[in-house]
Write a protein that holds these residues in place. Structure first.
Motif, PDB file in Angstrom:
ATOM      1  N   LEU A 120     -30.379  52.710   4.841  1.00  0.00           N
ATOM      2  CA  LEU A 120     -29.128  52.164   4.389  1.00  0.00           C
ATOM      3  C   LEU A 120     -27.757  52.216   5.244  1.00  0.00           C
ATOM      4  O   LEU A 120     -27.625  53.392   5.543  1.00  0.00           O
ATOM      5  CB  LEU A 120     -28.827  52.871   2.792  1.00  0.00           C
ATOM      6  CG  LEU A 120     -29.891  52.290   1.744  1.00  0.00           C
ATOM      7  CD1 LEU A 120     -30.799  53.627   1.769  1.00  0.00           C
ATOM      8  CD2 LEU A 120     -29.388  51.947   0.441  1.00  0.00           C
ATOM      9  N   LEU A 121     -27.164  51.424   5.344  1.00  0.00           N
ATOM     10  CA  LEU A 121     -26.062  51.238   6.209  1.00  0.00           C
ATOM     11  C   LEU A 121     -24.786  51.095   5.184  1.00  0.00           C
ATOM     12  O   LEU A 121     -24.657  49.920   4.569  1.00  0.00           O
ATOM     13  CB  LEU A 121     -25.869  50.363   7.461  1.00  0.00           C
ATOM     14  CG  LEU A 121     -24.664  50.314   8.138  1.00  0.00           C
ATOM     15  CD1 LEU A 121     -24.109  51.709   8.647  1.00  0.00           C
ATOM     16  CD2 LEU A 121     -24.637  49.258   9.354  1.00  0.00           C
ATOM     17  N   LEU A 168     -32.445  61.401   4.144  1.00  0.00           N
ATOM     18  CA  LEU A 168     -31.267  62.033   5.002  1.00  0.00           C
ATOM     19  C   LEU A 168     -30.079  61.202   4.699  1.00  0.00           C
ATOM     20  O   LEU A 168     -30.150  60.127   4.432  1.00  0.00           O
ATOM     21  CB  LEU A 168     -31.567  61.945   6.363  1.00  0.00           C
ATOM     22  CG  LEU A 168     -30.575  62.258   7.473  1.00  0.00           C
ATOM     23  CD1 LEU A 168     -30.519  63.778   7.515  1.00  0.00           C
ATOM     24  CD2 LEU A 168     -31.057  61.729   8.988  1.00  0.00           C
ATOM     25  N   LYS A 169     -28.833  61.994   4.769  1.00  0.00           N
ATOM     26  CA  LYS A 169     -27.516  61.599   4.455  1.00  0.00           C
ATOM     27  C   LYS A 169     -26.874  61.851   5.757  1.00  0.00           C
ATOM     28  O   LYS A 169     -26.515  62.958   5.761  1.00  0.00           O
ATOM     29  CB  LYS A 169     -26.768  61.974   3.274  1.00  0.00           C
ATOM     30  CG  LYS A 169     -27.696  61.145   1.853  1.00  0.00           C
ATOM     31  CD  LYS A 169     -26.699  61.676   0.798  1.00  0.00           C
ATOM     32  CE  LYS A 169     -27.297  61.079  -0.527  1.00  0.00           C
ATOM     33  NZ  LYS A 169     -26.468  61.347  -1.745  1.00  0.00           N
ATOM     34  N   ILE A 220     -22.418  57.134   5.486  1.00  0.00           N
ATOM     35  CA  ILE A 220     -22.559  56.086   6.421  1.00  0.00           C
ATOM     36  C   ILE A 220     -23.884  55.355   6.479  1.00  0.00           C
ATOM     37  O   ILE A 220     -24.070  54.100   6.507  1.00  0.00           O
ATOM     38  CB  ILE A 220     -21.796  56.110   7.589  1.00  0.00           C
ATOM     39  CG1 ILE A 220     -21.370  54.575   8.352  1.00  0.00           C
ATOM     40  CG2 ILE A 220     -22.028  56.924   8.543  1.00  0.00           C
ATOM     41  CD1 ILE A 220     -20.559  54.534   9.346  1.00  0.00           C
ATOM     42  N   LEU A 221     -24.656  56.309   6.640  1.00  0.00           N
ATOM     43  CA  LEU A 221     -26.062  56.139   6.973  1.00  0.00           C
ATOM     44  C   LEU A 221     -26.943  56.879   5.972  1.00  0.00           C
ATOM     45  O   LEU A 221     -26.605  58.072   5.943  1.00  0.00           O
ATOM     46  CB  LEU A 221     -26.649  56.486   8.342  1.00  0.00           C
ATOM     47  CG  LEU A 221     -26.423  55.107   9.759  1.00  0.00           C
ATOM     48  CD1 LEU A 221     -26.890  55.587  10.839  1.00  0.00           C
ATOM     49  CD2 LEU A 221     -27.497  53.924   8.924  1.00  0.00           C
ATOM     50  N   GLU A 222     -27.966  56.505   5.545  1.00  0.00           N
ATOM     51  CA  GLU A 222     -28.883  57.115   4.412  1.00  0.00           C
ATOM     52  C   GLU A 222     -30.164  56.703   4.732  1.00  0.00           C
ATOM     53  O   GLU A 222     -30.549  55.466   5.155  1.00  0.00           O
ATOM     54  CB  GLU A 222     -28.481  56.929   3.035  1.00  0.00           C
ATOM     55  CG  GLU A 222     -29.180  57.785   2.126  1.00  0.00           C
ATOM     56  CD  GLU A 222     -28.873  57.786   0.563  1.00  0.00           C
ATOM     57  OE1 GLU A 222     -29.310  58.205  -0.071  1.00  0.00           O
ATOM     58  OE2 GLU A 222     -27.609  56.956   0.613  1.00  0.00           O
ATOM     59  N   THR A 223     -31.228  57.538   4.631  1.00  0.00           N
ATOM     60  CA  THR A 223     -32.742  56.962   4.800  1.00  0.00           C
ATOM     61  C   THR A 223     -33.081  57.491   3.300  1.00  0.00           C
ATOM     62  O   THR A 223     -32.923  58.952   2.885  1.00  0.00           O
ATOM     63  CB  THR A 223     -33.470  57.626   5.863  1.00  0.00           C
ATOM     64  OG1 THR A 223     -33.546  59.317   5.851  1.00  0.00           O
ATOM     65  CG2 THR A 223     -32.855  57.544   7.203  1.00  0.00           C
ATOM     66  N   ARG A 224     -33.946  56.743   2.950  1.00  0.00           N
ATOM     67  CA  ARG A 224     -34.743  57.265   1.425  1.00  0.00           C
ATOM     68  C   ARG A 224     -36.191  56.924   1.786  1.00  0.00           C
ATOM     69  O   ARG A 224     -36.744  56.002   1.863  1.00  0.00           O
ATOM     70  CB  ARG A 224     -34.108  56.190   0.383  1.00  0.00           C
ATOM     71  CG  ARG A 224     -32.782  56.642   0.106  1.00  0.00           C
ATOM     72  CD  ARG A 224     -32.321  55.502  -1.115  1.00  0.00           C
ATOM     73  NE  ARG A 224     -30.748  55.770  -1.326  1.00  0.00           N
ATOM     74  CZ  ARG A 224     -30.055  54.992  -2.173  1.00  0.00           C
ATOM     75  NH1 ARG A 224     -30.771  53.923  -2.765  1.00  0.00           N
ATOM     76  NH2 ARG A 224     -28.824  55.080  -2.497  1.00  0.00           N
ATOM     77  N   GLY A 225     -36.941  58.389   1.661  1.00  0.00           N
ATOM     78  CA  GLY A 225     -38.331  58.134   1.689  1.00  0.00           C
ATOM     79  C   GLY A 225     -38.853  57.544   2.973  1.00  0.00           C
ATOM     80  O   GLY A 225     -40.233  56.858   2.827  1.00  0.00           O
ATOM     81  N   GLN A 263     -34.821  55.277  16.098  1.00  0.00           N
ATOM     82  CA  GLN A 263     -35.028  53.899  16.313  1.00  0.00           C
ATOM     83  C   GLN A 263     -35.178  53.198  15.015  1.00  0.00           C
ATOM     84  O   GLN A 263     -35.092  51.834  15.061  1.00  0.00           O
ATOM     85  CB  GLN A 263     -36.342  54.032  17.048  1.00  0.00           C
ATOM     86  CG  GLN A 263     -36.350  54.173  18.731  1.00  0.00           C
ATOM     87  CD  GLN A 263     -37.686  54.174  19.119  1.00  0.00           C
ATOM     88  OE1 GLN A 263     -38.041  53.025  19.444  1.00  0.00           O
ATOM     89  NE2 GLN A 263     -38.190  55.285  19.757  1.00  0.00           N
ATOM     90  N   HIS A 264     -35.106  53.845  13.820  1.00  0.00           N
ATOM     91  CA  HIS A 264     -34.960  53.271  12.536  1.00  0.00           C
ATOM     92  C   HIS A 264     -33.531  52.835  12.050  1.00  0.00           C
ATOM     93  O   HIS A 264     -33.391  52.006  11.373  1.00  0.00           O
ATOM     94  CB  HIS A 264     -35.526  53.865  11.348  1.00  0.00           C
ATOM     95  CG  HIS A 264     -37.116  54.091  11.465  1.00  0.00           C
ATOM     96  ND1 HIS A 264     -38.022  54.724  12.218  1.00  0.00           N
ATOM     97  CD2 HIS A 264     -38.099  53.042  10.584  1.00  0.00           C
ATOM     98  CE1 HIS A 264     -39.303  54.175  12.061  1.00  0.00           C
ATOM     99  NE2 HIS A 264     -39.352  53.332  11.148  1.00  0.00           N
TER     100      HIS A 264
END
Length: 291
Positions: free
Chosen positions: A67-68, A30-31, A4-9, A53-54
Motif C-alpha cells: 500500500l502507498l 512492514l510500515k 507512506i508505504l506498508e506491506t501486509r502479509g 522490488q515489490h
C-alpha cells in the motif's frame, strides 16, 4: 510520523509449483514512515532485494499487498499504476551499468521525459538533481561513459532523483566503492534527505555503514522480518544478529567482549561516541560499587 508505504502479509514465491520453488518473502508486515531513512539489512537470500522490488511494482506479490498512502499499488486487473513507479524511485545495485544516453543531461532527463513534463521543467529538474549529487553543471553535455565509476553512480542516482519520488530506494549504493567513495555516497544521501524530506530506503550488507545514517534498521532473515527498530534497539540483540549470519559494528563487538569479561557496559552502542559515554557510565558505576 505517518505511514507512506506498508506491506501486509507480503509473500513472494519463485518457481511456484516447480521443483525449484523457493519462498523469498514469507508474510512480511512492514510500515515505512514518511520522511524516515530506513536501512535494510540481510545476508544473501534473506529476501531484502525481493522486498524492495515489490515497493514500486516491479514484482507482483504471490500473496498479500503493498500500500502507498493506504491504497494498494495494484488494481483489480493486476496492473500497477504509472504513478507508483514515479513516486517510488528505485536505484539498482551498480546503476552505472544502466546508463545509456549520449550525454549526462539526457540520461538524467529520461525519467522526467517519461512523465511527459514540459521541457522547461525537465531542464530545471536535470540542473537540480545534478546539483543534489554534486555534479558540476559543465558536465551536462559530456558522455556519462567518460566519467569515473563514482561519478557514473551519481548520474544514475540523479536520474531517479529528477523524478522527485516521495520514496527513494537505493540497493547497495556503496557496493564496490572504496571507503572514501562510500563516505561520499552516504553524505549525498544525508544531504538529499535534509533538502527534500523524502523517505529513503537503503539496502546494505554492512551494518556498520548503514547504522550511521538510518533512523531505523530492518533486518531480514530467511524471508522474514527479524527486527525492525532503531539501530540501538537492534544492536541490543547482537547475539541474534550474529546467529543470523550478519556482522555487527566493531565497536559493538568490543563492548560485547567487555561484557563477557565482567564489565557492566551497554552493548547496544554502535558508534565510538556512544561507546565513550557507555564506558564513562561503567567506570562511574564500578567506582561507586567499590566505595
Amino acid at each position: 510520523m505517518s505511514t507512506i508505504l506498508e506491506t501486509r502479509g507480503l509473500t513472494h514465491v519463485y518457481g511456484a509449483g516447480t521443483p525449484f520453488e523457493r519462498v523469498a518473502l514469507d508474510h512480511v508486515d512492514l510500515k515505512i514512515e514518511k520522511g524516515e531513512i530506513l536501512g535494510v539489512i540481510g545476508h544473501t537470500g534473506s529476501g531484502k532485494s525481493t522486498l524492495i522490488q515489490h515497493l514500486n511494482g516491479l514484482l507482483q506479490p504471490s500473496e498479500g499487498e503493498v500500500l502507498l498512502d493506504g491504497k494498494s499499488i495494484w488494481d483489480a486487473k493486476g496492473k500497477c499504476s504509472r504513478e507508483t513507479r514515479f513516486r517510488v524511485g528505485l536505484v539498482f545495485q551498480y546503476p552505472e551499468y544502466q546508463l545509456f544516453e549520449e550525454t549526462i543531461a539526457k540520461d538524467i532527463a529520461y525519467g522526467p521525459t517519461n512523465m511527459k513534463l514540459p521541457q522547461a521543467e525537465i531542464d530545471e529538474r536535470v540542473r537540480e538533481s545534478m546539483a543534489a549529487v554534486g555534479l558540476a553543471p559543465e558536465l551536462a553535455d559530456q558522455s556519462p561513459f567518460a566519467l569515473s565509476g563514482g561519478q557514473k553512480r551519481r548520474v544514475a542516482i540523479a536520474g531517479v532523483i529528477a523524478m522527485r519520488p516521495d520514496v527513494l530506494v537505493l540497493d547497495e549504493p556503496t557496493a564496490g566503492l572504496d571507503p572514501a567513495g562510500r563516505d561520499e555516497i552516504f553524505e549525498l544521501v544525508r544531504s538529499y534527505h535534509k533538502q527534500s524530506g523524502a523517505t529513503i530506503l537503503i539496502v546494505s550488507h554492512s551494518m556498520e555503514d548503514i547504522a550511521q545514517v538510518a533512523d531505523r534498521l530492518l533486518v531480514m532473515n530467511h524471508a522474514k522480518v527479524l527486527f525492525c527498530d532503531t539501530p540501538r534497539e537492534v544492536f541490543s540483540h547482537a547475539d541474534e544478529i550474529i546467529a543470523a549470519g550478519l556482522d555487527i559494528p566493531m565497536i559493538t563487538k568490543v563492548m560485547l567482549e567487555l561484557k563477557k569479561r565482567g564489565h557492566d557496559v551497554d552493548t547496544s552502542v554502535y558508534t565510538v561516541a556512544q561507546a565513550m559515554d557507555a564506558l564513562r557510565a561503567c567506570k562511574w558505576k564500578e567506582a561507586a560499587h567499590e566505595c
